[in-house]
Design a protein around this motif. Sequence first.
Motif, short mmCIF file in Angstrom:
data_model
loop_
_atom_site.label_atom_id
_atom_site.label_comp_id
_atom_site.label_asym_id
_atom_site.label_seq_id
_atom_site.Cartn_x
_atom_site.Cartn_y
_atom_site.Cartn_z
N ARG A 8 -4.05 9.66 -7.50
CA ARG A 8 -2.42 9.55 -7.97
C ARG A 8 -2.15 8.12 -8.44
NH1 ARG A 8 0.39 7.89 -3.27
NH2 ARG A 8 -0.76 7.71 -1.47
N LEU A 9 -1.10 8.12 -9.21
CA LEU A 9 -0.60 6.90 -9.57
C LEU A 9 0.53 6.30 -8.69
CD1 LEU A 9 -0.66 7.05 -13.54
CD2 LEU A 9 -2.39 5.99 -11.76
N VAL A 10 0.36 5.22 -7.96
CA VAL A 10 1.64 4.83 -7.05
C VAL A 10 1.92 3.43 -7.79
CG1 VAL A 10 2.08 3.90 -4.92
CG2 VAL A 10 0.33 5.52 -5.44
N ALA A 11 3.56 3.50 -7.95
CA ALA A 11 4.15 2.20 -8.52
C ALA A 11 3.95 1.00 -7.56
CB ALA A 11 5.65 2.41 -8.83
N ALA A 12 3.66 0.01 -7.98
CA ALA A 12 3.39 -1.30 -7.22
C ALA A 12 4.11 -2.45 -7.83
CB ALA A 12 2.03 -1.77 -7.07
N ASP A 17 -1.09 1.19 -9.47
CA ASP A 17 -2.20 1.51 -8.78
C ASP A 17 -2.52 2.85 -8.91
OD1 ASP A 17 -1.78 -1.20 -7.68
OD2 ASP A 17 -1.35 -0.72 -5.81
N LEU A 18 -3.93 3.02 -8.92
CA LEU A 18 -4.65 4.35 -8.78
C LEU A 18 -5.11 4.38 -7.48
CD1 LEU A 18 -5.85 6.96 -10.18
CD2 LEU A 18 -7.60 5.45 -10.75
N THR A 19 -4.94 5.56 -7.02
CA THR A 19 -5.15 5.44 -5.34
C THR A 19 -5.93 7.00 -5.21
OG1 THR A 19 -3.45 4.22 -4.79
CG2 THR A 19 -4.57 5.60 -2.95
N HIS A 115 -6.07 -1.40 -8.49
CA HIS A 115 -4.60 -2.29 -9.13
C HIS A 115 -5.05 -2.28 -10.59
CE1 HIS A 115 -3.90 -2.97 -4.97
NE2 HIS A 115 -4.98 -3.50 -4.65
N LEU A 116 -4.29 -1.50 -11.21
CA LEU A 116 -4.77 -1.16 -12.75
C LEU A 116 -3.99 -2.14 -13.54
CD1 LEU A 116 -3.88 2.52 -13.04
CD2 LEU A 116 -6.10 1.41 -13.09
N ASP A 117 -4.90 -2.65 -14.59
CA ASP A 117 -4.27 -3.75 -15.65
C ASP A 117 -3.39 -2.89 -16.39
OD1 ASP A 117 -5.50 -5.85 -14.98
OD2 ASP A 117 -6.83 -6.03 -16.28
N ALA A 118 -2.54 -3.62 -17.07
CA ALA A 118 -1.67 -2.72 -18.20
C ALA A 118 -2.53 -2.33 -19.46
CB ALA A 118 -0.63 -3.72 -18.75
N SER A 119 -3.64 -2.63 -19.56
CA SER A 119 -4.64 -2.09 -20.63
C SER A 119 -5.32 -1.17 -19.97
CB SER A 119 -5.44 -3.40 -21.32
OG SER A 119 -6.24 -3.81 -20.27
N ALA A 120 -5.42 -0.74 -18.73
CA ALA A 120 -6.35 0.24 -18.41
C ALA A 120 -5.64 1.52 -18.65
CB ALA A 120 -6.34 0.04 -16.84
N VAL A 121 -6.95 2.45 -18.91
CA VAL A 121 -6.46 3.85 -19.35
C VAL A 121 -6.77 4.72 -18.41
CG1 VAL A 121 -7.02 5.70 -21.30
CG2 VAL A 121 -6.92 3.36 -22.05
N GLU A 160 -4.56 12.33 -17.67
CA GLU A 160 -3.43 12.12 -18.60
C GLU A 160 -2.10 12.59 -18.23
OE1 GLU A 160 -6.17 12.29 -22.56
OE2 GLU A 160 -5.53 14.24 -21.83
N GLY A 161 -2.11 13.59 -17.27
CA GLY A 161 -0.90 14.23 -16.82
C GLY A 161 -0.23 13.56 -15.69
N LEU A 162 -0.64 12.59 -15.21
CA LEU A 162 -0.36 11.74 -14.06
C LEU A 162 0.80 10.58 -14.37
CD1 LEU A 162 -3.17 10.66 -11.82
CD2 LEU A 162 -1.73 12.41 -11.43
N SER A 163 1.64 10.55 -13.46
CA SER A 163 2.79 9.59 -13.65
C SER A 163 3.14 8.81 -12.51
CB SER A 163 4.15 9.91 -14.14
OG SER A 163 4.59 10.98 -13.39
N ALA A 164 3.44 7.70 -12.28
CA ALA A 164 3.54 6.65 -11.00
C ALA A 164 4.72 7.41 -10.29
CB ALA A 164 3.97 5.24 -11.34
#
Length: 165
Positions: A8-12, A17-19, A115-121, A160-164
């Motif tokens: 899941r994606l979590v706004a940090a 963040d991908l958790t 902890h994802l970089d902005a460029s992470a896919v 692809e369908g996940l959102s924070a």
Amino acid sequence: MSPTPTGRLVAATTGTDLTLTRELRAGIDDMWASLTESDRTARWFASWTGDGRPGQTVRITLTAEEGQPESDLTIIACEPPHRLEVETVDEYGRWHLEATLAESATGTTLTFTHHLDASAVVAEVGPGWEYYLDRLVLSVDGGDEPAWDDYFPAQKAYYEGLSAE
């Protein structure tokens, strides 16, 4: 095997963040060893050499990747047996990773955070961590080696369908 994606994606405060979470039957000390001892980490991710203390850099060798690529990995935090935070940079970007362990009624809960970089896919990163974390579970609990194709591209649409949150 058709593994179910759990990420899941979590706004940090620093981005997204991908958790991912895994429940393991092993006790917390056994799980800590699987995250920090080179012979144990080699079973599911990478072996390493060097001084594995906070602020130090170790050399990792990926054991499940073709050609067994190597890179340096910096230990940011190491708080046995509950928290390990590391960072590495390679040709694919910056990998800032954190693992926390908590005892549960049936063993240990692992919470893994990238902890994802902005460029992470995330559609490319997420399935890879699902694969590696399932390898970790199997290295502790036993079972058959997972097939990479069951993760990528099989889980790409989920990610692809996940959102924070």
